[in-house]
Structure formats: structure tokens, C-alpha cells
Design an enzyme around this catalytic site. Structure first.
Site, PDB file in Angstrom:
ATOM      1  N   ARG A 277       0.850  -1.178   0.000  1.00 17.27           N
ATOM      2  CA  ARG A 277       0.000   0.000   0.000  1.00 17.27           C
ATOM      3  C   ARG A 277       0.897   1.242   0.000  1.00 17.27           C
ATOM      4  O   ARG A 277       1.888   1.317   0.744  1.00 17.27           O
ATOM      5  CB  ARG A 277      -0.894   0.030   1.244  1.00 17.27           C
TER       6      ARG A 277
ATOM      7  N   GLU B   7      -2.999   7.770  -4.766  1.00 17.79           N
ATOM      8  CA  GLU B   7      -3.366   6.850  -5.829  1.00 17.79           C
ATOM      9  C   GLU B   7      -4.728   7.254  -6.349  1.00 17.79           C
ATOM     10  O   GLU B   7      -5.640   7.414  -5.519  1.00 17.79           O
ATOM     11  CB  GLU B   7      -3.441   5.428  -5.258  1.00 17.79           C
TER      12      GLU B   7
ATOM     13  N   HIS C 293      -1.062  -0.232  -9.698  1.00 22.33           N
ATOM     14  CA  HIS C 293      -1.778  -1.126  -8.778  1.00 22.33           C
ATOM     15  C   HIS C 293      -2.373  -2.315  -9.553  1.00 22.33           C
ATOM     16  O   HIS C 293      -3.587  -2.542  -9.514  1.00 22.33           O
ATOM     17  CB  HIS C 293      -2.865  -0.349  -8.024  1.00 22.33           C
TER      18      HIS C 293
HETATM   19  N1  LIG Z   1      -0.621  -4.496  -5.076  1.00 25.41           N
HETATM   20  C1  LIG Z   1      -1.648  -5.317  -5.017  1.00 25.41           C
HETATM   21  O1  LIG Z   1      -2.365  -5.508  -5.972  1.00 25.41           O
HETATM   22  C2  LIG Z   1      -1.928  -6.048  -3.732  1.00 25.41           C
HETATM   23  C3  LIG Z   1      -2.565  -7.289  -3.801  1.00 25.41           C
HETATM   24  C4  LIG Z   1      -2.783  -7.992  -2.629  1.00 25.41           C
HETATM   25  C5  LIG Z   1      -2.414  -7.440  -1.403  1.00 25.41           C
HETATM   26  N2  LIG Z   1      -1.842  -6.208  -1.390  1.00 25.41           N
HETATM   27  C6  LIG Z   1      -1.468  -5.617  -0.096  1.00 25.41           C
HETATM   28  O2  LIG Z   1      -0.440  -6.394   0.502  1.00 25.41           O
HETATM   29  C7  LIG Z   1      -0.689  -6.472   1.910  1.00 25.41           C
HETATM   30  C8  LIG Z   1       0.014  -7.691   2.490  1.00 25.41           C
HETATM   31  O3  LIG Z   1      -0.534  -8.857   1.913  1.00 25.41           O
HETATM   32  P1  LIG Z   1      -0.282 -10.316   2.534  1.00 25.41           P
HETATM   33  O4  LIG Z   1      -1.217 -11.214   1.827  1.00 25.41           O
HETATM   34  O5  LIG Z   1       1.159 -10.658   2.555  1.00 25.41           O
HETATM   35  O6  LIG Z   1      -0.786 -10.060   4.039  1.00 25.41           O
HETATM   36  P2  LIG Z   1      -0.808 -11.055   5.277  1.00 25.41           P
HETATM   37  O7  LIG Z   1      -1.936 -10.639   6.133  1.00 25.41           O
HETATM   38  O8  LIG Z   1      -0.711 -12.464   4.827  1.00 25.41           O
HETATM   39  O9  LIG Z   1       0.554 -10.720   6.036  1.00 25.41           O
HETATM   40  C9  LIG Z   1       0.764  -9.496   6.648  1.00 25.41           C
HETATM   41  C10 LIG Z   1       2.152  -9.493   7.248  1.00 25.41           C
HETATM   42  O10 LIG Z   1       2.467  -8.155   7.625  1.00 25.41           O
HETATM   43  C11 LIG Z   1       3.020  -8.180   8.921  1.00 25.41           C
HETATM   44  N3  LIG Z   1       2.785  -6.917   9.618  1.00 25.41           N
HETATM   45  C12 LIG Z   1       1.632  -6.408  10.112  1.00 25.41           C
HETATM   46  N4  LIG Z   1       1.846  -5.245  10.745  1.00 25.41           N
HETATM   47  C13 LIG Z   1       3.187  -5.022  10.662  1.00 25.41           C
HETATM   48  C14 LIG Z   1       4.037  -3.994  11.128  1.00 25.41           C
HETATM   49  N5  LIG Z   1       3.562  -2.963  11.837  1.00 25.41           N
HETATM   50  N6  LIG Z   1       5.354  -4.072  10.853  1.00 25.41           N
HETATM   51  C15 LIG Z   1       5.864  -5.135  10.158  1.00 25.41           C
HETATM   52  N7  LIG Z   1       5.104  -6.142   9.695  1.00 25.41           N
HETATM   53  C16 LIG Z   1       3.781  -6.076   9.937  1.00 25.41           C
HETATM   54  C17 LIG Z   1       2.332  -9.340   9.624  1.00 25.41           C
HETATM   55  O11 LIG Z   1       3.096  -9.785  10.738  1.00 25.41           O
HETATM   56  C18 LIG Z   1       2.291 -10.363   8.495  1.00 25.41           C
HETATM   57  O12 LIG Z   1       3.507 -11.056   8.439  1.00 25.41           O
HETATM   58  C19 LIG Z   1      -2.218  -6.510   1.982  1.00 25.41           C
HETATM   59  O13 LIG Z   1      -2.661  -6.059   3.256  1.00 25.41           O
HETATM   60  C20 LIG Z   1      -2.640  -5.574   0.874  1.00 25.41           C
HETATM   61  O14 LIG Z   1      -2.775  -4.268   1.359  1.00 25.41           O
HETATM   62  C21 LIG Z   1      -1.576  -5.513  -2.510  1.00 25.41           C
HETATM   63  O1  LIG Z   2      -5.773  -5.556  -1.660  1.00 27.22           O
HETATM   64  C1  LIG Z   2      -6.074  -5.990  -2.768  1.00 27.22           C
HETATM   65  O2  LIG Z   2      -6.834  -6.960  -2.963  1.00 27.22           O
HETATM   66  C2  LIG Z   2      -5.508  -5.344  -4.017  1.00 27.22           C
HETATM   67  O3  LIG Z   2      -4.443  -4.512  -3.707  1.00 27.22           O
HETATM   68  C3  LIG Z   2      -6.582  -4.555  -4.686  1.00 27.22           C
HETATM   69  O4  LIG Z   2      -6.962  -3.613  -3.749  1.00 27.22           O
HETATM   70  P1  LIG Z   2      -7.950  -2.429  -4.048  1.00 27.22           P
HETATM   71  O5  LIG Z   2      -8.436  -2.615  -5.428  1.00 27.22           O
HETATM   72  O6  LIG Z   2      -8.954  -2.658  -2.992  1.00 27.22           O
HETATM   73  O7  LIG Z   2      -7.138  -1.218  -3.831  1.00 27.22           O
END
Ligand SMILES: NC(=O)c1ccc[n+]([C@@H]2O[C@H](COP(=O)([O-])OP(=O)(O)OC[C@H]3O[C@@H](n4cnc5c(N)ncnc54)[C@H](O)[C@@H]3O)[C@@H](O)[C@H]2O)c1
Ligand SMILES: O=C(O)[C@H](O)COP(=O)(O)O
Length: 308
Positions: free
Chosen positions: A222, A251, A270
């Protein structure tokens, strides 16, 4: 095991395909007033989310992995279970992080802009991930998908997470509260943590200053986890090598923003999970309907105390 089908409302878009999908998983699609659960199908439309849910709604399935906007809008409450799509798109997001990192280390932005055979210039500067340590902020599903891919290229992973619980395949896992020399020790940094009140601007001036001058910063999580102004300063002063950003703050990134056009920045809009976004949501929704019917725990449960 539950004998009656789950009474599920699907909104704001209940197209035929999703209705048939949840039906096969064991639900009947009903109006919100009669429902036990709600599947919300709109990634960006929070405005039309019902301000107050009927008391009969025991579970809500949200479409995205990151739920910070739903938390900030006060939509997620403690009266029922809320699930996200966390985890279902981890592989394509990890693939995107690796793409950005490799493109940076191998100086693709320069080659893409070049109109001449700049071999003498590039030869001494093109890097490799082999033998490097990639720091990953966040040790969840994205990190777990990324670590084996890094290992295949000869790179080690050093993870920082909330509690320090060791992440499989990482050479080291530290809790964020004991991050120590992480920023200066690792060769590159990948941000893969949720956006919460704790992670806002987690990567700021001090962290960017501490990073190696040869380091690339990759953010696939994010935008607000990185302080954008501090990043622009770090790039201008060449205190890091570059940045690969699938997410930005703000964004969408305005056309006039200095990150656009910077030859040491790669911005993708994104799209890290693009290949899986809808399919992943459908998998999570139907999987959770089946779990509900089987009386099993749902997957992707949001914990309001953690903020994700
Ligand atoms: N770019 C994209 O299209 C896209 C797609 C999917 C997810 N995402 C983002 O990626 C993020 C992470 O995804 P994930 O599936 O790995 O999540 P997840 O919930 O599986 O893992 C989150 C991790 O972050 C760590 N964490 C939480 N707070 C923290 C802090 N203060 N400091 C350090 N580490 C911390 C947790 O301990 C855990 O290891 C999602 O929350 C989402 O916002 C982006
Ligand atoms: O968190 C997700 O699933 C992807 O980053 C897409 O997120 P958004 O479209 O909700 O920003």
C-alpha cells in the site's frame, strides 16, 4: 455440518455467474433483509455499502486483500465476522515484486529509454540478485510466495513482521519492534505489509537514509506505508538506487507527480494481482461458503485489533 443452505446476499452486483458459483458452493442468494451473510462485490465502491447492516448478518465477505479503507470508513464492526481476500493473490503479487526488483537491479528503465547501444555505460552497473539479501517488510502470504522465488535466484530473504515468528525460508525474521540494523544490512527492500495505523510511513527519511545506495525499494502493498516526499528526496539525492512501485500515495498518482518520468523509478498502476483479482475473490467467497456449510472456520478473518 449445516443442513440448510446459507442465505447469502450478493451486492452491489449479483450477476448470473456469481449467483451460480455461490449456489454450487451451498448458498441461496436472497435479499439483504433475509440474509445471514453478505458478499460485497465492489472493490472501490464503499459509498453504497449499507450504513447499517441487518442484525441477522453474521458474516461479510469483502473483495480485496487490504481492508484499510473499510476500517477507516468505520464499516467493519465487531458485531459479525468480516473476511477479506488476503492470500488468494499472493503468487502474482510476489511475481510482480520480483519483476520490479529484477527490472531495477538489471537497469531496465535505462535500457528501455535508451536509443543507442550503451554497453560501456551499463556493463559495470548492471547488478544481480544472486548473493544478495532482500529485506521483506511483512511476512505474510506475499512474502511466503516471494521467498522461494528469490532463493531460486540465489538471494536470501530477511523478514520483518509484527511478532517475530520465524517465516519459513527466511534467513532471519525479526519483530518490527526489534528491527535493529535491518535497513542498512539488507541489499534491497520489498514492502509487503498491510496498511494500518502502525505501518503508515513505516519507510520514511531515516529508513531510506539508512538503506544502501545500491538498494532498490519495492512496494507492492500500500502506498502510504512509504513516505512519498521522503522517497522523492532519497531518489533526488541518490541515497538509494531506485524504486519500483505498484502502489503509490496518492493513488492514482497525478500526471504532474515527480515520480513519473524519474529514470530510476518504475511505476505500475496497482496491477500486481491483476491476473487473479476477480478469480481470487471468487475462490475465497466460494471456499468460505463451503467452510460455512461445513461448520469450519472462515479464511481471511479481519482482526480489528490488528487493523487488518
Ligand atoms: N498491489 C496489489 O495488488 C496487492 C494485492 C494484494 C495485497 N496487497 C497488499 O499487501 C498487503 C500484504 O498482503 P499479505 O497477503 O502478505 O498479508 P498477510 O496478512 O498475509 O501478512 C501481513 C504481514 O504483515 C506483517 N505486519 C503487520 N503489521 C506489521 C508492522 N507494523 N510491521 C511489520 N510487519 C507487519 C504481519 O506480521 C504479516 O507477516 C495486503 O494487506 C494488501 O494491502 C496488494
Ligand atoms: O488488496 C487488494 O486486494 C488489491 O491490492 C486490490 O486492492 P484495491 O483494489 O482494494 O485497492
Amino acid at each position: 455440518m449445516r443442513s440448510e443452505p446459507l442465505r447469502l446476499a450478493v451486492a452491489p452486483d449479483a450477476d448470473e455467474a456469481i449467483v451460480e458459483m455461490v449456489r454450487q458452493a451451498g448458498a441461496v442468494v436472497v435479499d439483504l433483509a433475509d440474509a445471514q451473510a453478505l458478499a460485497w462485490t465492489a472493490w472501490t465502491d464503499l459509498a453504497s455499502f449499507p450504513r447499517s447492516l441487518p442484525a441477522g448478518i453474521e458474516w461479510v465477505q469483502l473483495p480485496s486483500a487490504g481492508v484499510e479503507r473499510w476500517v477507516a470508513a468505520g464499516i467493519i464492526d465487531r458485531a459479525r465476522v468480516w473476511t477479506s481476500a488476503v492470500g488468494v493473490c499472493a503468487t502474482p503479487v510476489a511475481e510482480h515484486a520480483l519483476t520490479l526488483l529484477l527490472a531495477g537491479v538489471r537497469l531496465l528503465p535505462e535500457s528501455l529509454r535508451s536509443t543507442e547501444w550503451a554497453r560501456t555505460d551499463l556493463l559495470p552497473r548492471v547488478g544481480t540478485l544472486a548473493g544478495t539479501v532482500v529485506g521483506i517488510v511483512g511476512g505474510g502470504s506475499i512474502a511466503r510466495a516471494l521467498i522461494p522465488a528469490l532463493a531460486a535466484l540465489g538471494a536470501e530473504a530477511w523478514v520483518v513482521n509484527r511478532g517475530g515468528r520465524p517465516v519459513p525460508g527466511a534467513v532471519e525474521t525479526r519483530p518490527i519492534a526489534e528491527i535493529g540494523d535491518f535497513w542498512e544490512a539488507v541489499d534491497h527492500v520489498v514492502v509487503a505489509a498491510p496498511q494500518t495505523s502502525d505501518t503508515r510511513h513505516l519507510v520514511g527519511s531515516a529508513e531510506l537514509d539508512a538503506m544502501k545506495q545500491t538498494a532498490w525499494l519495492i512496494n507492492v502493498a500500500r502506498g502510504p506505508i512509504v513516505d512519498t516526499e521522503a522517497l522523492v528526496r532519497a531518489l533526488d539525492s541518490a541515497s538509494i538506487a531506485g524504486a519500483g512501485l505498484d502502489v503509490t500515495d496518492p493513488e492514482p498518482l497525478p500526471a504532474s507527480h515527480p515520480l513519473w518520468g524519474n529514470p530510476r523509478v518504475i511505476v505500475t498502476p496497482h496491477v500486481a494481482d491483476a491476473a487473479m483479482t476477480l478469480r481470487g475473490f471468487h475462490q475465497r467467497l466460494t471456499g468460505n461458503v463451503r467452510r460455512w456449510m461445513a461448520g469450519e472456520e472462515l479464511v481471511g478473518v479481519v482482526d480489528l485489533d490488528r487493523g487488518y
